[in-house]
Design a protein around this motif. Structure first.
Motif, short mmCIF file in Angstrom:
data_model
loop_
_atom_site.label_atom_id
_atom_site.label_comp_id
_atom_site.label_asym_id
_atom_site.label_seq_id
_atom_site.Cartn_x
_atom_site.Cartn_y
_atom_site.Cartn_z
N TRP A 73 0.82 -1.21 0.00
CA TRP A 73 0.00 0.00 0.00
C TRP A 73 0.86 1.27 0.00
O TRP A 73 0.58 2.21 -0.75
CB TRP A 73 -0.92 0.00 1.22
CG TRP A 73 -2.01 -1.02 1.16
CD1 TRP A 73 -2.60 -1.52 0.04
CD2 TRP A 73 -2.64 -1.65 2.26
NE1 TRP A 73 -3.57 -2.44 0.39
CE2 TRP A 73 -3.61 -2.54 1.74
CE3 TRP A 73 -2.49 -1.57 3.65
CZ2 TRP A 73 -4.43 -3.33 2.55
CZ3 TRP A 73 -3.30 -2.35 4.47
CH2 TRP A 73 -4.26 -3.22 3.93
N PHE A 77 0.79 3.98 -3.02
CA PHE A 77 0.33 5.33 -2.72
C PHE A 77 1.41 6.36 -3.02
O PHE A 77 1.15 7.41 -3.60
CB PHE A 77 -0.11 5.43 -1.26
CG PHE A 77 -0.54 6.81 -0.86
CD1 PHE A 77 -1.79 7.30 -1.21
CD2 PHE A 77 0.30 7.63 -0.12
CE1 PHE A 77 -2.19 8.58 -0.85
CE2 PHE A 77 -0.08 8.91 0.25
CZ PHE A 77 -1.34 9.39 -0.12
N TYR A 343 -6.83 5.17 -0.84
CA TYR A 343 -6.06 4.28 -1.71
C TYR A 343 -6.12 2.84 -1.20
O TYR A 343 -6.32 1.89 -1.97
CB TYR A 343 -4.60 4.73 -1.80
CG TYR A 343 -3.77 3.72 -2.55
CD1 TYR A 343 -3.82 3.67 -3.94
CD2 TYR A 343 -3.00 2.78 -1.87
CE1 TYR A 343 -3.10 2.71 -4.64
CE2 TYR A 343 -2.29 1.81 -2.56
CZ TYR A 343 -2.35 1.77 -3.94
OH TYR A 343 -1.64 0.81 -4.62
N VAL A 344 -5.94 2.66 0.11
CA VAL A 344 -5.97 1.31 0.69
C VAL A 344 -7.31 0.64 0.40
O VAL A 344 -7.37 -0.55 0.08
CB VAL A 344 -5.71 1.37 2.21
CG1 VAL A 344 -5.96 0.02 2.86
CG2 VAL A 344 -4.28 1.84 2.48
N GLY A 349 -5.81 -0.74 -4.42
CA GLY A 349 -5.12 -1.03 -3.18
C GLY A 349 -5.42 -2.42 -2.66
O GLY A 349 -4.52 -3.16 -2.21
#
Length: 383
Positions: A73, A77, A343-344, A349
């Motif tokens: 992640w 990112f 994002y996660v 992600g």
């Protein structure tokens, strides 16, 4: 309240595997294909930007089960947001929650929800805001063992046998409670060495929750993030657990499945079958589980159906949460934390963490993602 503004871009990249403290420093855009930012959509579904407007640094700490996923992640990112430095230190769930509540880090990873007293502390830490608890890492807990001479893909263990092993009542691998479930497998006349985590661990809490739910007559201890039996063999954090089991033939332990490595893994009795761990079997349990009684729009906590007998499910599962504030004093912190969590939670992600060479976790469902995104949208900067 002033809402932070941010526009993360979606840029595919390779997962970075490496250091124990998962830090990917901000880097220049030269490492990213200059056209990719224009072709892809943002992780949150917004428009794409050639460069990110975000800048600064955020730090996280907590669950070591998330270590491999966080590597992926953070890499993904920061590829899309080169002006931001994100770090994650896999200190263990208890330490991560403590560091988040005392303000040492901007977010935390934990394999168990915040306790009532921690929720109270979060209100002060978050500037009279609230804590977000987002279930963003779903993974089976593998029962790992060191039996190099056993020629079997998996050793089958009933819930009662597993509880008996960790309660110290079943002490040898050729005990009938084990051999009867493993017809045709030659199990050695060898002492069993059960290994537990020595530190406060959400993985331990999830594992003991399972034992208490499926074999209460054998496992008579309450679920806990610290091991309830004294004088046992133990290892610190996930790596210490794996190292301890690997170093002693006959040892057995429990760890996030992404860290099982070359150790043997047990198939667990569920109803009339024995089920080995898999991301799909773990996701099936989560989908069948209700929210906890105290869940809210910001606290998306789940009550796992530990005692399920549904075919194809693997019930020794951990849901690891990312914990953040609904309000931050710094607008930069609010923007960066919100962007990172988005994002996660994004398909990109989640798919990155699900890759076998990253963490092999189970991606969250689209329905859960909608709830997570709605919670993240509530993150604001004070003012």
């Amino acid at each position: 309240m002033k809402r932070a503004t941010w526009r993360p871009t979606r840029v595919a990249g390779l997962a970075l595997l490496g250091a124990v403290a998962l830090t990917v420093a901000a880097c220049g855009p030269g490492g990213v294909d200059g056209d990719s930012g224009n072709d892809d959509t943002a992780a949150t579904g917004g428009g794409a930007d050639e460069t990110s407007e975000l800048s600064g640094a955020i730090a996280g700490s907590g669950a070591s089960s998330q270590e491999n996923a966080q590597l992926g992640w953070v890499a993904g990112f920061t590829e899309a947001n080169p002006g931001v430095t994100v770090s994650y230190d896999p200190t263990g769930s208890s330490t991560g929650r403590e560091q988040f509540l005392n303000g040492a880090v901007q977010f935390a990873g934990t394999d168990s929800p915040l306790k009532p007293e921690e929720l109270e502390a979060a209100q002060e830490r978050c500037g009279d805001g609230e804590a977000l608890e987002l279930p963003l890492y779903i993974s089976p807990i593998a029962v790992v063992y060191n039996l190099p001479e056993v020629d079997a893909e998996h050793v089958n263990l009933t819930p009662e046998a597993l509880a008996g092993i960790f309660a110290g009542e079943i002490t040898r691998w050729d005990d009938p409670a084990i051999t009867e479930a493993n017809e045709g497998v030659e199990l050695p006349d060898l002492a069993i060495t059960p290994v537990n985590r020595s530190d406060g661990s959400g993985t331990t809490e999830n594992f003991t929750e399972y034992l208490a739910a499926v074999a209460p007559d054998v496992w008579t201890h309450e679920p806990s993030d610290t091991w309830p039996i004294e004088g046992t063999v133990s290892g610190a954090q996930t790596q210490g657990m794996i190292d301890t089991v690997s170093s002693q033939e006959g040892a057995i332990g429990y760890a996030d499945a992404s860290r099982a490595g070359d150790l043997g893994t047990a198939a667990i009795g569920v109803g009339e079958e024995f089920v080995p761990y898999s991301a799909e079997a773990a996701a099936a349990v989560v989908d069948a589980s209700p929210p906890t009684e105290d869940a809210s729009d910001l606290r998306l906590t789940i009550e796992l159906a530990r005692d399920t007998t549904e075919s194809g499910t693997y019930p020794i599962v951990l849901i690891s949460y990312l914990v953040a504030c609904s309000t931050y004093e710094s607008e930069a912190d609010a923007a960066n934390v919100a962007a990172y969590l988005s994002y996660v939670a994004s398909e990109e992600g989640q798919e990155r963490a699900a890759q076998p060479d990253v963490a092999g976790s189970a991606p969250i469902s689209d329905t859960l993602r909608e709830q997570v995104d709605a919670a993240i949208e509530q993150i604001t900067a004070a003012g």
